[in-house]
Write a protein that holds these residues in place. Structure first.
Motif, mmCIF file in Angstrom:
data_model
loop_
_atom_site.group_PDB
_atom_site.id
_atom_site.type_symbol
_atom_site.label_atom_id
_atom_site.label_comp_id
_atom_site.label_asym_id
_atom_site.label_seq_id
_atom_site.Cartn_x
_atom_site.Cartn_y
_atom_site.Cartn_z
ATOM 1 N N LEU A 131 0.030 36.527 5.168
ATOM 2 C CA LEU A 131 -0.383 35.257 5.772
ATOM 3 C C LEU A 131 -1.819 34.911 5.414
ATOM 4 N N ALA A 132 -2.709 35.890 5.560
ATOM 5 C CA ALA A 132 -4.127 35.635 5.279
ATOM 6 C C ALA A 132 -4.338 35.249 3.819
ATOM 7 N N THR A 133 -3.655 35.933 2.916
ATOM 8 C CA THR A 133 -3.804 35.642 1.491
ATOM 9 C C THR A 133 -3.281 34.257 1.152
ATOM 10 N N GLN A 134 -2.099 33.923 1.684
ATOM 11 C CA GLN A 134 -1.518 32.622 1.385
ATOM 12 C C GLN A 134 -2.328 31.486 1.982
ATOM 13 N N ALA A 135 -2.870 31.691 3.178
ATOM 14 C CA ALA A 135 -3.697 30.652 3.798
ATOM 15 C C ALA A 135 -4.962 30.411 2.994
ATOM 16 N N ALA A 136 -5.582 31.494 2.520
ATOM 17 C CA ALA A 136 -6.805 31.343 1.718
ATOM 18 C C ALA A 136 -6.513 30.719 0.357
ATOM 19 N N THR A 137 -5.296 30.870 -0.130
ATOM 20 C CA THR A 137 -4.914 30.200 -1.371
ATOM 21 C C THR A 137 -4.842 28.687 -1.171
ATOM 22 N N LEU A 138 -4.348 28.267 -0.005
ATOM 23 C CA LEU A 138 -4.303 26.835 0.305
ATOM 24 C C LEU A 138 -5.682 26.285 0.643
ATOM 25 N N PRO B 4 -9.413 27.728 0.479
ATOM 26 C CA PRO B 4 -10.274 28.856 0.094
ATOM 27 C C PRO B 4 -11.352 29.192 1.117
ATOM 28 N N PHE B 5 -11.839 28.231 1.903
ATOM 29 C CA PHE B 5 -12.898 28.519 2.868
ATOM 30 C C PHE B 5 -12.446 29.536 3.915
ATOM 31 N N LEU B 6 -11.126 29.656 4.121
ATOM 32 C CA LEU B 6 -10.621 30.575 5.141
ATOM 33 C C LEU B 6 -10.870 32.037 4.781
ATOM 34 N N ALA B 7 -11.136 32.308 3.495
ATOM 35 C CA ALA B 7 -11.411 33.697 3.094
ATOM 36 C C ALA B 7 -12.649 34.249 3.782
ATOM 37 N N ASP B 8 -13.555 33.366 4.235
ATOM 38 C CA ASP B 8 -14.794 33.795 4.877
ATOM 39 C C ASP B 8 -14.804 33.551 6.380
ATOM 40 N N VAL B 9 -13.634 33.245 6.954
ATOM 41 C CA VAL B 9 -13.521 32.950 8.381
ATOM 42 C C VAL B 9 -12.939 34.160 9.099
ATOM 43 N N ASP B 10 -13.454 34.450 10.296
ATOM 44 C CA ASP B 10 -12.969 35.589 11.065
ATOM 45 C C ASP B 10 -11.649 35.267 11.770
ATOM 46 N N ILE B 11 -10.736 36.215 11.714
ATOM 47 C CA ILE B 11 -9.526 36.161 12.529
ATOM 48 C C ILE B 11 -9.846 36.863 13.842
#
Length: 389
Positions: free
Chosen positions: A294-301, A303-310
């Protein structure tokens, strides 16, 4: 001696579907009670994102049900308090390449004939709708009819508006039946008998067990899903955005892990990231593989989510029926037993239409659409999945 009540119907399940059944039954003049072994929205509803979607449904009975619910949710947004957070923000389905975009175009054409209003968005215009979307997408389709709601609050408000007797924390141990006719005559909990000539099974993933206790068979199975919740953010995701392969995942009967990112902002700030699907029974174990995907696919859509905390992860179980349609209506094997379950991941969106169909069946009035495709009497054998137990 347990306390007894005289009612028109008892609804088993205080999730969004049971609450909608209570609401529309009450509007039809019936006196109902709702009973649940847990709290309001304590099952699948409380673990849902609040999706009200037409975008992921091909032309057919489920889409017809979704379109009816779309209209009813708009009416409910005016009738219920604003804290249900109804938000008609629309959905955006994204295609990474021309082949996928062509398939989406064919899919959308079939939907248009049913009354859906998708708009094709060329790749160069996607950033106008979602500035933070990854560049290089071939295009997509905007679905203005897609919306969002806060599911737990919506269930609670529907129950309050129904003014139904509500018995929480009481498991239904028996569905009471007449020893001569076999017709239902209510339910029994550890605290009371609730007597009524009608029992509505809106127990979600536990619908098969309730059907069994009533002497019927309904092959509802749980399908597990995870959701990631980010730290609060400014409103950086404007629509419900998902990759085109999510549509295939929804329609799939595979028991194995499937994941396709669905990303959306919320009025409170956190971004919700779903969705996974797998049939593992009621196994509540945390799946690091599901979360990683999920995290990988969301960051693919985005990219800013790669640096956001879950900050949080939650999961629940969708009530799955083998042919991907809910069971709505009377059970011909048990007089007085009605089913309203098996909506899988679409129960929040389909709840109002389900409630309206149940109310019409209970009162003998003309239904708002043809209920035949959702009949609990239909043959599930041709669609029976394997590997679920």
């Amino acid at each position: 001696m347990p306390k007894r009540h005289s009612l028109d119907a008892v609804i088993i399940g205080a999730g969004i579907v049971g609450a909608a059944c209570a609401y529309y039954a009450a509007r039809s003049g019936l006196t109902v009670a709702v009973v649940d072994r847990g709290p309001v929205a304590g099952g699948t509803t409380g673990a849902g994102e609040g999706n009200l979607l037409v975008s992921d449904k091909e032309a057919g009975p489920e889409l017809d049900l979704a379109l009816l619910s779309t209209r009813l949710w708009r009416e409910l947004s005016d009738a219920l308090p604003p804290d249900i957070e109804y938000e008609p923000k629309g959905g955006l389905v994204v295609a990474p390449d021309e082949t996928t975009l062509k398939a989406l175009r064919t899919f959308a054409e079939g939907q248009r004939a049913a009354g859906v209003t998708p708009e094709e968005i060329p790749g160069h215009r996607l950033a106008d709708l979602e500035p933070h979307l990854a560049p290089g997408q071939a295009g997509g389709f905007l679905y203005p009819q897609d919306a969002q709601v806060q599911p737990a609050k919506a269930a609670a408000r529907l129950l309050a508006a129904a003014q139904a007797q509500t018995h929480l924390g009481e498991e239904v141990t028996h569905v009471l039946r007449d020893p001569t006719t076999g017709a239902v005559r209510g339910v029994r909990t550890p605290h009371r008998d609730l007597l009524a000539p009608i029992v509505v099974n809106a127990a979600g993933t536990w619908g098969a067990e309730i059907a069994h206790r009533a002497g019927a068979h309904l092959p509802v199975l749980p399908r597990r899903g995870f959701v990631l919740v980010t730290e609060p953010l400014p409103r950086v995701v404007r629509h419900k955005v998902y990759a085109a392969d999510y549509i295939a995942d929804v329609a799939s009967g595979s028991a194995s892990l499937q994941s396709s990112a669905v990303v959306e902002g919320t009025p409170a700030g956190p971004v919700l990231i779903g969705a996974t699907r797998e049939r593992v029974g009621f196994d509540r174990a945390l799946s690091t593989e599901a979360l990683r995907r999920l995290a990988t696919q969301a960051a693919t859509l985005f990219p800013f989510l790669a640096d956001v905390d879950i900050v949080r992860v939650y999961h629940g179980f969708r009530p799955y029926l083998p042919d991907h349609l809910p069971a709505i209506g009377p059970d011909p094997r048990v007089p007085g037993l009605y089913h309203a379950c098996g909506h899988e991941g679409a129960g929040i969106g389909l709840a109002p239409a389900t409630g309206a169909l149940i109310a019409a069946a209970l009162t003998g009035t003309h239904p708002p659409l043809d209920p035949t495709p959702f009949s609990p009497a239909r043959d599930f054998d041709d669609h029976a999945p394997g590997g679920d137990r």
